[in-house]
Each structure stands twice: as C-alpha cells, then as structure tokens.
Design a protein around this motif. Sequence first.
Motif, PDB file in Angstrom:
ATOM      1  N   GLU A   1       0.831  -1.217   0.000  1.00 17.40           N
ATOM      2  CA  GLU A   1       0.000   0.000   0.000  1.00 17.40           C
ATOM      3  C   GLU A   1       0.861   1.262   0.000  1.00 17.40           C
ATOM      4  OE1 GLU A   1      -2.544  -0.099   3.431  1.00 17.40           O
ATOM      5  OE2 GLU A   1      -3.498  -1.978   2.809  1.00 17.40           O
ATOM      6  N   ILE A   2       1.851   1.296   0.885  1.00 11.86           N
ATOM      7  CA  ILE A   2       2.699   2.480   1.025  1.00 11.86           C
ATOM      8  C   ILE A   2       3.386   2.816  -0.302  1.00 11.86           C
ATOM      9  CG2 ILE A   2       4.807   3.385   2.128  1.00 11.86           C
ATOM     10  CD1 ILE A   2       3.980   1.605   4.602  1.00 11.86           C
ATOM     11  N   LEU A   3       3.876   1.780  -0.978  1.00  7.00           N
ATOM     12  CA  LEU A   3       4.646   1.986  -2.211  1.00  7.00           C
ATOM     13  C   LEU A   3       3.799   1.896  -3.473  1.00  7.00           C
ATOM     14  CD1 LEU A   3       7.858  -0.027  -1.282  1.00  7.00           C
ATOM     15  CD2 LEU A   3       7.414   2.425  -0.992  1.00  7.00           C
ATOM     16  N   ASP A   4       2.512   1.638  -3.301  1.00 10.03           N
ATOM     17  CA  ASP A   4       1.587   1.553  -4.437  1.00 10.03           C
ATOM     18  C   ASP A   4       2.063   0.511  -5.454  1.00 10.03           C
ATOM     19  OD1 ASP A   4      -0.760   2.231  -5.763  1.00 10.03           O
ATOM     20  OD2 ASP A   4       0.205   3.805  -6.940  1.00 10.03           O
ATOM     21  N   LEU A   5       2.399  -0.674  -4.946  1.00 12.95           N
ATOM     22  CA  LEU A   5       2.895  -1.733  -5.813  1.00 12.95           C
ATOM     23  C   LEU A   5       1.757  -2.371  -6.609  1.00 12.95           C
ATOM     24  CD1 LEU A   5       5.388  -3.566  -3.407  1.00 12.95           C
ATOM     25  CD2 LEU A   5       5.875  -1.768  -5.088  1.00 12.95           C
ATOM     26  N   PRO A   6       2.017  -2.736  -7.859  1.00 11.75           N
ATOM     27  CA  PRO A   6       0.998  -3.451  -8.634  1.00 11.75           C
ATOM     28  C   PRO A   6       0.809  -4.866  -8.075  1.00 11.75           C
ATOM     29  CG  PRO A   6       3.029  -3.254  -9.899  1.00 11.75           C
ATOM     30  CD  PRO A   6       3.224  -2.477  -8.629  1.00 11.75           C
ATOM     31  N   GLU A   7      -0.273  -5.524  -8.446  1.00  5.62           N
ATOM     32  CA  GLU A   7      -0.591  -6.845  -7.899  1.00  5.62           C
ATOM     33  C   GLU A   7       0.455  -7.899  -8.197  1.00  5.62           C
ATOM     34  OE1 GLU A   7      -4.459  -8.622  -8.353  1.00  5.62           O
ATOM     35  OE2 GLU A   7      -5.433  -6.659  -8.188  1.00  5.62           O
ATOM     36  N   ASP A   8       1.147  -7.778  -9.309  1.00  3.16           N
ATOM     37  CA  ASP A   8       2.129  -8.806  -9.681  1.00  3.16           C
ATOM     38  C   ASP A   8       3.518  -8.548  -9.099  1.00  3.16           C
ATOM     39  OD1 ASP A   8       2.664  -6.609 -11.348  1.00  3.16           O
ATOM     40  OD2 ASP A   8       3.362  -7.886 -12.987  1.00  3.16           O
ATOM     41  N   VAL A   9       3.635  -7.572  -8.203  1.00  4.24           N
ATOM     42  CA  VAL A   9       4.919  -7.247  -7.560  1.00  4.24           C
ATOM     43  C   VAL A   9       4.739  -7.331  -6.046  1.00  4.24           C
ATOM     44  CG1 VAL A   9       6.661  -5.446  -7.200  1.00  4.24           C
ATOM     45  CG2 VAL A   9       5.656  -5.776  -9.475  1.00  4.24           C
ATOM     46  N   THR A  10       5.703  -7.966  -5.386  1.00  3.20           N
ATOM     47  CA  THR A  10       5.635  -8.120  -3.936  1.00  3.20           C
ATOM     48  C   THR A  10       6.918  -7.608  -3.283  1.00  3.20           C
ATOM     49  OG1 THR A  10       5.162  -9.694  -2.145  1.00  3.20           O
ATOM     50  CG2 THR A  10       6.546 -10.498  -3.944  1.00  3.20           C
TER      51      THR A  10
END
Length: 181
Positions: free
Chosen positions: A139-148
């Motif tokens: 959430e903090i870094l606004d990562l896309p769903e395919d990135v963890t």
Amino acid sequence: MKVFEAIKNRRSVRDFEDRNVEEEKIERVLEAARWAPSWANTQCWRFVVVKNQETKSDLAEALSENNPAADAIIEAPVVIVACAKKKVSGYKGGEPATEKGDWYMFDTGLAMQNLMLEATNLGLGTVQIGYFNSERVEEILDLPEDVTPVTMTPLGYPKRVPDPTSRKDLDEIVFAEKFEE
C-alpha cells in the motif's frame, strides 16, 4: 576493497550519521544488484528507493513490533525496498519449472547480497529487513498486484559499526559426498 574483504566486513548497521548518500553511490549499489545472477536471467527484482521522511516513517511502522531496525529506517537517509515480479523466476511457459515454485525470494536475495557488499565497499551501512507487513508495504509503495516486497534495507554512512558475529566452523557445515550430522 577485495570481494572477500567486503564479505567479512559487512555488518548489520542500525545507527546512521545524519549525512546524505551521494547519488553516484546509490546508483552504484543498485548497479551491483542489477548484475546478480537469476533464474534464466529473468531479473525479477525491482527496487524502490525511498528518501521521503514520511514514507520512511510509514515503512518503519510496517515492521514487526519491537523490530530493532525500525529506528534505522527512519534515521537512514535512504531506504531501498527490494521487490519482485511474481511468477517470473522459476517459471517456464507460465508454470513453475521445479517443485520449489516461485524463485523470486532466492533471486532477490542474490541481488540484495550484491547491493549490500557494494555498500560495504563504498563505506556505507545496511541491514537486511525481512520481517514486516507485506500488505502494508504494498500500500505504502503503491505496488501493482504482480509485484511483492521481499526485503528492505536502510542505506547510509554508519554512525557505529557493530563487532563481527561468530560463525560456525566449516567442519560443522560442510560434508564430503553425503550429508552427515
């Protein structure tokens, strides 16, 4: 500094000077990470460089309770969050190629080791942080769903370098021909 010297001198640094890290040095540690080996050269890793104080504070709050690195996240001038694209490393034709599944942890670990060794070479300190709330960091870094997010490290000039920790003797961890314990 020679490679083995960097390996032996690397420490988990949690106290940093109030001093910015030069952009050239940040680029150099990231370049070292980029040259790490990976499954079929997939290079699944992605790095988020964080300097904003509010974002660093949010990341520190995502760490496990009483994590000794929380202050380091806030105090260090830079935090590098190593992330990985999922279902890339260890995959062939969209399916896992081995029973080990997704190799992103392994590949990202190799990249971070390179990063941390080059940081040591440049006189910078790091500490590997893996115990955090992944969903919150996403959430903090606004990562896309395919990135963890996989791991993160504060990066800066050490205020204090800890003493080396002990290591097991080779005869405790190395076996000839077959595993024996």
